[in-house]
Write a protein that holds these residues in place. Structure first.
Motif, PDB file in Angstrom:
ATOM      1  N   ASP A  72       0.914  -1.198   0.064  1.00 12.00           N
ATOM      2  CA  ASP A  72      -0.049  -0.118  -0.039  1.00 12.00           C
ATOM      3  C   ASP A  72       1.078   1.167   0.066  1.00 12.00           C
ATOM      4  O   ASP A  72       1.584   1.542   1.016  1.00 12.00           O
ATOM      5  CB  ASP A  72      -0.925   0.183   1.257  1.00 12.00           C
ATOM      6  CG  ASP A  72      -2.023   1.112   1.235  1.00 12.00           C
ATOM      7  OD1 ASP A  72      -1.793   2.038   0.524  1.00 12.00           O
ATOM      8  OD2 ASP A  72      -2.734   1.164   1.879  1.00 12.00           O
ATOM      9  N   THR A  73       0.867   1.812  -1.225  1.00 10.85           N
ATOM     10  CA  THR A  73       1.709   3.119  -1.384  1.00 10.85           C
ATOM     11  C   THR A  73       0.948   4.525  -1.500  1.00 10.85           C
ATOM     12  O   THR A  73       1.161   5.074  -2.231  1.00 10.85           O
ATOM     13  CB  THR A  73       2.622   2.816  -2.340  1.00 10.85           C
ATOM     14  OG1 THR A  73       1.951   2.891  -3.547  1.00 10.85           O
ATOM     15  CG2 THR A  73       3.592   1.853  -2.183  1.00 10.85           C
ATOM     16  N   GLN A  80       5.955  -7.823  -4.536  1.00 18.21           N
ATOM     17  CA  GLN A  80       4.789  -7.992  -3.978  1.00 18.21           C
ATOM     18  C   GLN A  80       5.029  -7.939  -2.422  1.00 18.21           C
ATOM     19  O   GLN A  80       4.293  -7.554  -1.507  1.00 18.21           O
ATOM     20  CB  GLN A  80       4.194  -9.388  -4.192  1.00 18.21           C
ATOM     21  CG  GLN A  80       3.826  -9.754  -5.343  1.00 18.21           C
ATOM     22  CD  GLN A  80       3.100 -11.093  -5.399  1.00 18.21           C
ATOM     23  OE1 GLN A  80       3.491 -12.080  -4.709  1.00 18.21           O
ATOM     24  NE2 GLN A  80       2.028 -11.074  -6.184  1.00 18.21           N
ATOM     25  N   CYS A  81       6.365  -7.549  -1.911  1.00 17.42           N
ATOM     26  CA  CYS A  81       6.535  -7.802  -0.659  1.00 17.42           C
ATOM     27  C   CYS A  81       7.549  -6.546  -0.422  1.00 17.42           C
ATOM     28  O   CYS A  81       8.183  -6.288   0.697  1.00 17.42           O
ATOM     29  CB  CYS A  81       7.188  -8.955  -0.189  1.00 17.42           C
ATOM     30  SG  CYS A  81       6.190 -10.318  -0.114  1.00 17.42           S
ATOM     31  N   SER A  82       7.795  -5.474  -1.291  1.00 17.64           N
ATOM     32  CA  SER A  82       8.749  -4.562  -1.064  1.00 17.64           C
ATOM     33  C   SER A  82       8.275  -3.242  -1.825  1.00 17.64           C
ATOM     34  O   SER A  82       7.603  -3.356  -2.726  1.00 17.64           O
ATOM     35  CB  SER A  82      10.106  -4.754  -1.507  1.00 17.64           C
ATOM     36  OG  SER A  82      10.285  -5.096  -2.884  1.00 17.64           O
ATOM     37  N   SER A 111       2.851  -0.100   5.260  1.00 13.01           N
ATOM     38  CA  SER A 111       1.421   0.295   5.578  1.00 13.01           C
ATOM     39  C   SER A 111       0.315  -0.486   5.016  1.00 13.01           C
ATOM     40  O   SER A 111      -0.737  -0.426   4.471  1.00 13.01           O
ATOM     41  CB  SER A 111       1.117   1.890   4.929  1.00 13.01           C
ATOM     42  OG  SER A 111       1.985   2.610   5.316  1.00 13.01           O
ATOM     43  N   GLY A 112       0.817  -2.076   5.126  1.00 12.15           N
ATOM     44  CA  GLY A 112      -0.122  -2.835   4.685  1.00 12.15           C
ATOM     45  C   GLY A 112      -0.106  -3.320   2.978  1.00 12.15           C
ATOM     46  O   GLY A 112       0.884  -2.919   2.468  1.00 12.15           O
ATOM     47  N   TRP A 113      -1.100  -3.930   2.684  1.00 19.61           N
ATOM     48  CA  TRP A 113      -1.157  -4.316   1.261  1.00 19.61           C
ATOM     49  C   TRP A 113      -2.481  -4.071   0.565  1.00 19.61           C
ATOM     50  O   TRP A 113      -3.388  -3.858   1.134  1.00 19.61           O
ATOM     51  CB  TRP A 113      -0.919  -5.824   1.198  1.00 19.61           C
ATOM     52  CG  TRP A 113       0.521  -6.218   1.456  1.00 19.61           C
ATOM     53  CD1 TRP A 113       1.474  -6.543   0.567  1.00 19.61           C
ATOM     54  CD2 TRP A 113       1.147  -6.352   2.785  1.00 19.61           C
ATOM     55  NE1 TRP A 113       2.562  -6.989   1.043  1.00 19.61           N
ATOM     56  CE2 TRP A 113       2.283  -6.865   2.425  1.00 19.61           C
ATOM     57  CE3 TRP A 113       0.273  -6.410   3.814  1.00 19.61           C
ATOM     58  CZ2 TRP A 113       3.361  -7.188   3.744  1.00 19.61           C
ATOM     59  CZ3 TRP A 113       1.189  -6.704   4.818  1.00 19.61           C
ATOM     60  CH2 TRP A 113       2.732  -7.046   4.879  1.00 19.61           C
ATOM     61  N   THR A 145      -6.772 -11.844   2.432  1.00 14.37           N
ATOM     62  CA  THR A 145      -6.813 -10.500   2.407  1.00 14.37           C
ATOM     63  C   THR A 145      -7.253  -9.658   3.605  1.00 14.37           C
ATOM     64  O   THR A 145      -6.675  -8.664   3.980  1.00 14.37           O
ATOM     65  CB  THR A 145      -7.936 -10.045   1.362  1.00 14.37           C
ATOM     66  OG1 THR A 145      -8.944 -10.697   1.731  1.00 14.37           O
ATOM     67  CG2 THR A 145      -7.431 -10.539   0.072  1.00 14.37           C
ATOM     68  N   GLU A 146      -8.016 -10.490   4.445  1.00 12.01           N
ATOM     69  CA  GLU A 146      -8.548  -9.758   5.725  1.00 12.01           C
ATOM     70  C   GLU A 146      -7.431  -9.728   6.808  1.00 12.01           C
ATOM     71  O   GLU A 146      -7.298  -8.802   7.746  1.00 12.01           O
ATOM     72  CB  GLU A 146      -9.885 -10.510   6.042  1.00 12.01           C
ATOM     73  CG  GLU A 146     -10.631 -10.001   7.133  1.00 12.01           C
ATOM     74  CD  GLU A 146     -11.708 -10.205   7.643  1.00 12.01           C
ATOM     75  OE1 GLU A 146     -12.223 -10.188   8.684  1.00 12.01           O
ATOM     76  OE2 GLU A 146     -12.654 -10.898   6.487  1.00 12.01           O
TER      77      GLU A 146
END
Length: 692
Positions: free
Chosen positions: A195-196, A226-228, A253-255, A267-268
């Motif tokens: 989350d950007t 996916q993780c950076s 800040s999450g995904w 996702t939850e």
């Protein structure tokens, strides 16, 4: 996740629903104090001394005091030692009296307790270490004056009563498939990235592609990582566009899940990147619940009966299964799944014992394998249900609520007559047997029922008997290896359904569909090849298939899936064979304890199986190589076991192995001729008990 908190505030933080749920969840706590501390009152210290009855062969008229004085040393206080004795010698009594004994040793033949003390777990001489783990594993057996198989002959080995009972016991089985494998479809991997949204403050009109291009680095394949993400800076948008960003960091800040429309566990609770391993860990926790259930419910059903354990397990599964759908945190989810796993062990183990103890020798495999086919049907239903319901909470409710429809069991489920006999509850056993005979339209000869009475109290069957007796020790150790390997390869294949390369719903449907012919063909394998050969060859086949998969390239998903389906066929048939074989190998007084130990071994493998999958990060072939090696070794060990095809169940631990039914027992005929074979002579009837 913040949306869930807002919903809870809107619904009420602690309204009547939450109060009702809290009270409901608190009810089992009343029994916790009993189970926590009851052993303190079951193992009080009582006076005792070594059993030195060996000297009675030399002096049968010795008083108890004289016997103790000659065979038990005294301590510094002048009291007889409680844990040591004089070593037995081959002298005559006069020599012992004249010269006395000097060499001492630990008690070798048990202990003697004063007659005025009530029986406790200590008096039953249970190992202290096993007492801490299996304090309910003792079973008070009663020797009967005839084989229970004679009663089943008169009753009908597989009449209307047994058919109705087997169908009834099969109803909860499809639901167990949901709880076993449902998480695979609640945690399906989906595309995601960090989350950007911080850059939106600088450029609110950026498109999604522009935002990703500026804030998320690309991997070697050209896809977004996916993780950076690029580390946020305090520049303006033009500077970021002109110079770009270089420093990267983990998602802070999450995904974001762009393609997701319905909430899933992944996702939850953000089960990605550093939390990705929680998927396999949660499966291991569920398997831990199966292990705890095997440890607890197996010995418990030997002590309090099969019927109450089935009912309690169903209640626990229903309550906690529905409660899972409302958990606010993934760790609470795992804890509730552990409880559901324990209850599932209580259901599956106990319905197996109940079915095996009511059905005649010739139809035992049919009864057990029918319930296993229902498990396969449950897997197929799971594929369709998860395809139609993508919201994980609704899917959990849909798979848990149906268990409450089965609580009519409270009024219709019978207790095991064989278990009642071993407990000395003869009148209850007679009533149930007469009821079963009336449903089967048979008549049990009155003389046969009159013999249904306890003759003498036998030594209690315990966990230690499985290892103290030589013949049971070999059976127990090999069956522990067999169940471990079976479980390892079964769950290794089943839990890998998302990694074979084809559509997971179709693959799951195929896995469920192939189990039906696998379970059904197991009857044929057991009939024609016997228990031992069937168990061994099926384990070898399942292991070899897994080893072959390790050599297939990843770009051949169809070939890998076909081989996996063959492996699933072999391991499913092997699992069914092991259920039948185990129940036939262990005597009645320790059958559930033995089955509980085997289930414990299987659950240990179940705990390990999802963790072994984590080794795939080092090399994709490592997990399958491990899953294939274990069943090959266990399959070879199976050929050391005795054959049990066409043999009666053993009731106590004294028999070295199950015994073939004699022609006299087989052809025992009631006055109305109901037991007599249709074809006549002893040879044919004996064959009919050997083959189906």
């Amino acid at each position: 996740m913040s949306g869930t908190g807002e919903l809870l505030k809107a619904a009420g933080d602690f309204g009547p629903f939450q109060k009702w749920l809290l009270v409901l969840a608190s009810l089992p706590c009343f029994s916790l104090s009993f189970h926590q501390f009851c052993q303190l009152f079951m193992v009080p210290d009582v006076p005792h001394h070594c059993d030195t009855s060996w000297i009675r062969a030399l002096g049968p008229n010795l008083t108890e005091e004289e016997q103790l004085n000659l065979t038990v040393p005294r301590g510094p206080s002048g009291e007889y030692e409680q844990c040591s004795m004089y070593s037995p010698v081959e002298w005559d009594l006069d020599s012992i009296v004249a010269y006395g004994l000097n060499a001492t040793q630990e008690c070798s033949s048990g202990w003697v307790y004063p007659a005025d003390h009530e029986e406790t777990l200590v008096i039953q001489n249970v190992s202290v270490h096993l007492n801490d783990v299996f304090q309910y594993s003792l079973t008070m057996g009663v020797a009967t004056v005839f084989a229970f198989g004679d009663i089943l002959n008169a009753l009908g080995e597989f009449g209307r009563f047994q058919k109705w009972l087997v169908v009834l016991l099969s109803l909860p089985v499809p639901l167990t498939a949901f709880h076993m494998l449902g998480q695979l479809f609640m945690l399906v991997d989906v595309p995601h990235y960090c989350d950007t949204s911080w850059i939106r403050a600088l450029g609110p009109n950026l498109t999604e592609e522009e935002q990703l291009n500026l804030t998320v680095p690309r991997g070697p394949s050209g896809e977004y990582e996916q993780c950076s993400m690029y580390s946020p800076v305090e520049w303006d948008l033009d500077s970021i566009v002109a110079y770009g960003l270089n420093a990267t960091q983990k998602c802070s800040s999450g995904w974001v899940y762009p393609s997701t429309q319905t909430p899933s566990l992944l996702t939850e609770f953000d089960l990605v990147c550093d939390k990705k391993d929680l998927n396999d860990i949660s499966q291991a926790v569920y398997m831990l619940g199966l292990l705890l259930g095997a440890m607890f419910f197996g010995p418990l059903s030997d002590r309090i009966g099969r019927r109450p354990v089935v009912l309690v397990s169903m209640l626990i599964q229903g309550l906690f299964g529905v409660a899972i759908a409302f958990v606010p945190d993934f760790y609470v989810y795992m804890a509730f799944r552990c409880v559901v796993g324990a209850s599932m062990s209580g259901i599956t183990m106990t319905i197996l014992a109940l079915a095996m103890e009511w059905v005649g020798v010739s139809y035992r495999p049919h009864a057990v394998l029918l319930s296993h086919c229902c498990f396969a049907i449950g897997q197929m239903i799971l594929a369709g249900l998860s395809y139609g319901i993508r919201n994980w909470r609704l899917l959990q409710i849909a798979g848990s609520v149906p268990i409450f429809a089965l609580f009519f069991y409270f009024w219709v489920l019978p207790e095991s007559a064989r278990w009642l006999m071993t407990k000395g509850r003869i009148e209850e056993a007679k009533k149930i047997l007469q009821k079963a005979a009336s449903i089967n339209k048979r008549t049990i000869p009155p003389g046969l029922l009159e013999q249904l009475k306890p003759e003498a109290q036998t030594k209690p069957g315990s966990t230690m008997d499985l290892f103290r007796k030589k013949h049971l020790r070999k059976v127990t150790l090999i069956m522990l290896c067999t169940w471990f390997a079976n479980s390892l390869v079964y769950y290794g294949i089943s839990l890998n359904v998302t990694n074979f390369g084809l559509d997971i719903y179709l693959t799951q449907l195929a896995f469920g569909a192939v189990e039906i012919p696998a379970r059904a063909s197991c009857i044929w394998f057991l009939q024609w090849f016997g228990r031992k050969k069937s168990q061994g060859f099926l384990l070898l086949l399942s292991g070899l298939v897994c080893l072959i998969i390790t050599g297939i390239p990843e770009d051949q998903p169809v070939v890998i899936t076909v081989l996996a389906v063959i492996g699933k066929f072999a391991t499913s048939a092997s699992f069914s064979a092991s259920y039948v074989y185990t129940a036939e190998l262990f005597p009645t007084v320790v059958r559930q304890t033995g089955a509980g130990l085997c289930n414990m071994s299987a659950r240990v493998a179940g705990i390990i199986a999802p963790l072994i999958r984590l080794l795939g990060r080092y090399h994709r072939a490592v997990p399958m190589a491990i899953f294939g090696s274990a069943p090959v070794l266990a399959g070879l060990l199976c050929f050391l076991l005795p054959e049990t095809r066409g043999m009666d169940l053993v009731d106590d631990t004294s028999a070295a192995a199950p015994q073939h039914r004699s022609p006299e027992n087989t052809n025992r005929t009631s006055e109305n001729g109901h037991v007599k074979a249709k074809g006549g002579g002893p040879d044919k009837e004996c064959a009919e008990t050997t083959y189906f």
